[in-house]
Design a protein around this motif. Structure first.
Motif, mmCIF file in Angstrom:
data_model
loop_
_atom_site.group_PDB
_atom_site.id
_atom_site.type_symbol
_atom_site.label_atom_id
_atom_site.label_comp_id
_atom_site.label_asym_id
_atom_site.label_seq_id
_atom_site.Cartn_x
_atom_site.Cartn_y
_atom_site.Cartn_z
ATOM 1 N N THR A 73 -21.636 49.111 32.176
ATOM 2 C CA THR A 73 -23.285 49.387 32.201
ATOM 3 C C THR A 73 -23.703 49.556 30.849
ATOM 4 O O THR A 73 -24.881 49.245 30.659
ATOM 5 N N THR A 74 -23.026 50.413 30.181
ATOM 6 C CA THR A 74 -23.420 50.598 28.931
ATOM 7 C C THR A 74 -23.372 49.526 27.983
ATOM 8 O O THR A 74 -24.405 49.377 27.135
ATOM 9 N N ARG A 75 -22.793 48.656 28.205
ATOM 10 C CA ARG A 75 -22.532 47.223 27.296
ATOM 11 C C ARG A 75 -23.804 46.437 27.667
ATOM 12 O O ARG A 75 -24.444 45.716 26.746
ATOM 13 N N LEU A 76 -24.035 46.671 29.020
ATOM 14 C CA LEU A 76 -25.204 45.649 29.463
ATOM 15 C C LEU A 76 -26.619 46.252 28.944
ATOM 16 O O LEU A 76 -27.561 45.527 28.543
ATOM 17 N N HIS A 77 -26.554 47.523 28.941
ATOM 18 C CA HIS A 77 -27.813 48.212 28.591
ATOM 19 C C HIS A 77 -27.948 47.938 27.080
ATOM 20 O O HIS A 77 -28.867 47.802 26.617
ATOM 21 N N HIS A 78 -26.854 47.820 26.164
ATOM 22 C CA HIS A 78 -27.192 47.700 24.773
ATOM 23 C C HIS A 78 -27.388 46.315 24.676
ATOM 24 O O HIS A 78 -28.216 45.937 23.576
ATOM 25 N N LEU B 212 -24.894 38.190 25.008
ATOM 26 C CA LEU B 212 -24.892 39.263 24.226
ATOM 27 C C LEU B 212 -23.899 40.298 25.012
ATOM 28 O O LEU B 212 -23.099 41.037 24.239
ATOM 29 N N TYR B 213 -23.908 40.353 26.115
ATOM 30 C CA TYR B 213 -23.113 41.259 27.002
ATOM 31 C C TYR B 213 -21.615 40.598 26.871
ATOM 32 O O TYR B 213 -20.756 41.429 26.634
ATOM 33 N N THR B 214 -21.366 39.526 27.047
ATOM 34 C CA THR B 214 -20.205 38.764 26.924
ATOM 35 C C THR B 214 -19.238 39.077 25.382
ATOM 36 O O THR B 214 -18.097 39.164 25.651
ATOM 37 N N HIS B 215 -20.182 38.695 24.780
ATOM 38 C CA HIS B 215 -19.670 38.870 23.164
ATOM 39 C C HIS B 215 -19.987 40.065 22.491
ATOM 40 O O HIS B 215 -19.949 40.277 21.195
#
Length: 217
Positions: free
Chosen positions: A91-96, A207-210
């Motif tokens: 979830t943190t990576r998705l937010h970023h 952006l999330y995947t990479h």
């Protein structure tokens, strides 16, 4: 005589630039609109992170009018998209990723307002915070999830955007189980349409995947 005029002008300019709150934009900074210095100073006072000013397309002008005309009712141009995400989610990576997407595209950071003489304009801002809300339902009985999710979606759908306050875009992440999430992306139609929304989703997932690597975008 010419030298005296130059000296007087230079002295006035130096005095002005040493005053507090000076050194902002001038009319020559904005190629797409025609604004006087007083109007620009007023806009900068309301939008300290202003970076650009754009006109509106005819369709955007119509959407802005309808939004302001119906400011006490449900805004029918509030668009809500819900993605079902299955599997483990950082979830943190998705937010970023969502924050990176916002700051990559100036048009997503637009506020919509009017000049003193009534002309609609877009104010492009910098460093705009991203509205992001999370709801954790993992401690709630599963049979209550559908009702809770629907309540969250309804509240979000009925929450109007302030057209003067960017961004006209917000995210809500609902976690039902560690492997089942809903990502709700809500925006005003003045900001995104049926062509641009898939592009936004593609870039968000990239952006999330990479891990926010923008190579290839």
């Amino acid at each position: 005589e010419l030298a005296d005029l130059f000296t007087t002008a230079l002295t006035a300019l130096t005095t002005h630039t040493h005053q507090p709150h000076t050194g902002g934009h001038t009319p020559t900074d904005f190629d797409l609109v025609h604004l006087d210095q007083h109007t620009i100073d007023t806009l900068e006072h309301h939008y300290p992170t202003l970076t650009d000013i754009w006109p509106l397309s005819p369709l955007q002008a119509g959407l802005l009018f309808h939004s302001e005309y119906t400011d006490h009712t449900l805004d029918t141009y509030t668009v809500q998209l819900t993605l079902d995400l299955h599997g483990p989610l950082d979830t943190t990576r998705l937010h970023h990723a969502a924050e990176t997407l916002l700051h990559r595209h100036p048009n997503l950071r637009a506020a919509f307002t009017h000049t003193p003489d009534g002309h609609p304009i877009q104010i492009i801002t910098d460093h705009t915070p991203l509205p992001w809300t999370q709801h954790d339902l993992t401690h709630q009985p599963p049979h209550q999830h559908p009702t809770t999710v629907e309540d969250i979606l309804t509240t979000d759908r009925h929450t109007r955007f302030d057209m003067n306050t960017p961004p006209l875009l917000r995210y809500t992440l609902i976690t039902r189980t560690p492997h089942h999430h809903h990502l709700v992306i809500t925006n005003h139609h003045i900001l995104l349409d049926g062509w641009s929304t898939p592009l936004l989703l593609h870039e968000l997932l990239h952006l999330y995947t990479h891990h926010n690597d923008t190579t290839g975008l």
